[in-house]
Design an enzyme around this catalytic site. Structure first.
Site, PDB file in Angstrom:
ATOM      1  N   PHE A  29      -8.815  -6.102 -11.431  1.00  0.00           N
ATOM      2  CA  PHE A  29      -8.352  -5.082 -11.497  1.00  0.00           C
ATOM      3  C   PHE A  29      -6.920  -4.509 -12.017  1.00  0.00           C
ATOM      4  O   PHE A  29      -5.795  -4.150 -12.084  1.00  0.00           O
ATOM      5  CB  PHE A  29      -8.752  -3.964 -10.971  1.00  0.00           C
ATOM      6  CG  PHE A  29      -8.804  -2.501 -10.737  1.00  0.00           C
ATOM      7  CD1 PHE A  29      -9.749  -1.432 -11.134  1.00  0.00           C
ATOM      8  CD2 PHE A  29      -7.703  -1.617 -10.345  1.00  0.00           C
ATOM      9  CE1 PHE A  29     -10.127  -0.111 -11.526  1.00  0.00           C
ATOM     10  CE2 PHE A  29      -7.840  -0.315  -9.934  1.00  0.00           C
ATOM     11  CZ  PHE A  29      -9.297   0.438 -10.745  1.00  0.00           C
ATOM     12  N   SER A  97      -8.305 -11.430  -7.405  1.00  0.00           N
ATOM     13  CA  SER A  97      -8.234  -9.933  -7.541  1.00  0.00           C
ATOM     14  C   SER A  97      -9.848  -9.164  -7.277  1.00  0.00           C
ATOM     15  O   SER A  97     -10.528  -9.992  -6.999  1.00  0.00           O
ATOM     16  CB  SER A  97      -7.343  -9.199  -7.365  1.00  0.00           C
ATOM     17  OG  SER A  97      -7.221  -7.477  -7.425  1.00  0.00           O
ATOM     18  N   MET A  98      -9.959  -8.540  -8.026  1.00  0.00           N
ATOM     19  CA  MET A  98     -11.621  -8.232  -8.608  1.00  0.00           C
ATOM     20  C   MET A  98     -11.896  -8.679  -9.475  1.00  0.00           C
ATOM     21  O   MET A  98     -13.446  -8.732  -9.205  1.00  0.00           O
ATOM     22  CB  MET A  98     -11.635  -6.627  -9.634  1.00  0.00           C
ATOM     23  CG  MET A  98     -12.720  -6.316  -9.820  1.00  0.00           C
ATOM     24  SD  MET A  98     -12.764  -4.732 -10.697  1.00  0.00           S
ATOM     25  CE  MET A  98     -12.095  -5.363 -12.907  1.00  0.00           C
ATOM     26  N   ASP A 194      -0.082  -9.025   0.633  1.00  0.00           N
ATOM     27  CA  ASP A 194      -0.356  -8.685  -0.580  1.00  0.00           C
ATOM     28  C   ASP A 194      -0.514  -7.108  -0.259  1.00  0.00           C
ATOM     29  O   ASP A 194      -0.758  -6.997   0.661  1.00  0.00           O
ATOM     30  CB  ASP A 194      -1.918  -9.305  -0.547  1.00  0.00           C
ATOM     31  CG  ASP A 194      -2.741  -9.110  -1.548  1.00  0.00           C
ATOM     32  OD1 ASP A 194      -2.321  -7.918  -2.123  1.00  0.00           O
ATOM     33  OD2 ASP A 194      -3.502  -9.950  -1.805  1.00  0.00           O
ATOM     34  N   HIS A 224       0.386 -10.325  -3.880  1.00  0.00           N
ATOM     35  CA  HIS A 224      -0.766 -10.351  -4.539  1.00  0.00           C
ATOM     36  C   HIS A 224      -1.591 -11.208  -6.255  1.00  0.00           C
ATOM     37  O   HIS A 224      -2.761 -11.937  -5.765  1.00  0.00           O
ATOM     38  CB  HIS A 224      -1.245  -9.054  -5.174  1.00  0.00           C
ATOM     39  CG  HIS A 224      -2.599  -8.969  -5.295  1.00  0.00           C
ATOM     40  ND1 HIS A 224      -4.065  -9.026  -4.595  1.00  0.00           N
ATOM     41  CD2 HIS A 224      -3.398  -8.049  -6.285  1.00  0.00           C
ATOM     42  CE1 HIS A 224      -4.759  -8.909  -5.287  1.00  0.00           C
ATOM     43  NE2 HIS A 224      -4.695  -8.408  -6.462  1.00  0.00           N
TER      44      HIS A 224
END
Length: 247
Positions: A29, A97-98, A194, A224
């Protein structure tokens, strides 16, 4: 009038034709292909057919992202999956992540995917829920470049569209509710520290998916964006070894 936004230098999609085994790799994202290119290049170097698409609305300008929905991001991944399907007998997927959320979604919709590798995947980020109460606010501060390693920067938007966060929340809800539908082998990487996605997401995914083969690997030396951080090589090596078991 619709603005024509140019693709940022380094955000271009990455695609290499190799053997009959394909790997689909997704960035996250507000991020870009830059965060996943090291993985894509490493997989291609091992002879795999690899595609790292630029998600719709990403890698240009945050104002373009503001006008996209999570269905647009899914479309980018489905198109890349279609490209691989025409060339490969087996397909795997990795996402950050996304991008991990998208990998979970694809595993739900395409049970033929052999295995997935998730890096700090997002299915529940309570801190983002504040956007539901925001009126007349279009953009928030950037969330990119959460990296422990000195001197490394993620190519990501300097602002985060509020409308896009609302889209991500809806997408995570959908994917989280359908986690039990996932049966393919899953490798789950998690950074205990994170600052974007709570590490508890990875345990939630591990607990709720129906996969017989699943494993969590902690990355204590990365934040992250672990694919650009100190655990980059470990992610590459562990993912390739995991995928090789299911070719």
């Amino acid at each position: 009038m619709t603005a024509n936004f140019e693709v940022l230098n380094g955000a271009e999609p990455f695609q290499v034709e190799g053997g009959r085994t394909g790997i689909l790799v997704s960035h996250g994202f507000t991020g870009t292909v830059q965060s996943m290119r090291p993985l894509g290049e490493a997989f291609a170097g091992q002879g795999y057919t690899v595609t790292v698409p630029r998600l719709n609305g990403h890698g240009t300008h945050h104002e373009e992202m503001e006008g996209t929905t999570y269905h647009d991001w899914i479309t980018s991944i489905e198109e890349a999956f279609g490209w691989l399907s025409e060339r490969c007998d087996s397909i795997f997927m990795a996402g950050l992540s996304m991008g991990g959320t998208l990998a979970l979604h694809m595993a739900q919709k395409h049970p033929e995917i052999k295995a997935i590798s998730l890096i700090n995947a997002a299915v529940d980020v309570p801190a983002m829920a504040v956007v539901h109460d925001m009126q007349d606010v279009r953009f928030m501060d950037a969330i990119g470049s959460d990296i422990k390693k000195e001197g490394i920067t993620e190519l990501a938007y300097e602002k985060t569209p509020v409308a896009s966060i609302k889209q991500l929340l809806a997408f995570m809800d959908e994917v989280r509710n359908d986690l039990p539908k996932i049966t393919c082998p899953a490798l789950i990487f998690v950074s205990p520290e994170d600052h974007v996605v709570p590490p508890e997401n990875s345990q939630m995914i591990f607990s709720r998916i129906s996969s017989m083969e699943k494993r969590i690997i902690e990355m204590p030396d990365s934040y992250h964006v672990a694919t650009l951080d100190n655990d980059q090589q470990r992610i590459i090596e562990e993912t390739m070894a995991f995928f090789k078991k299911y070719e």
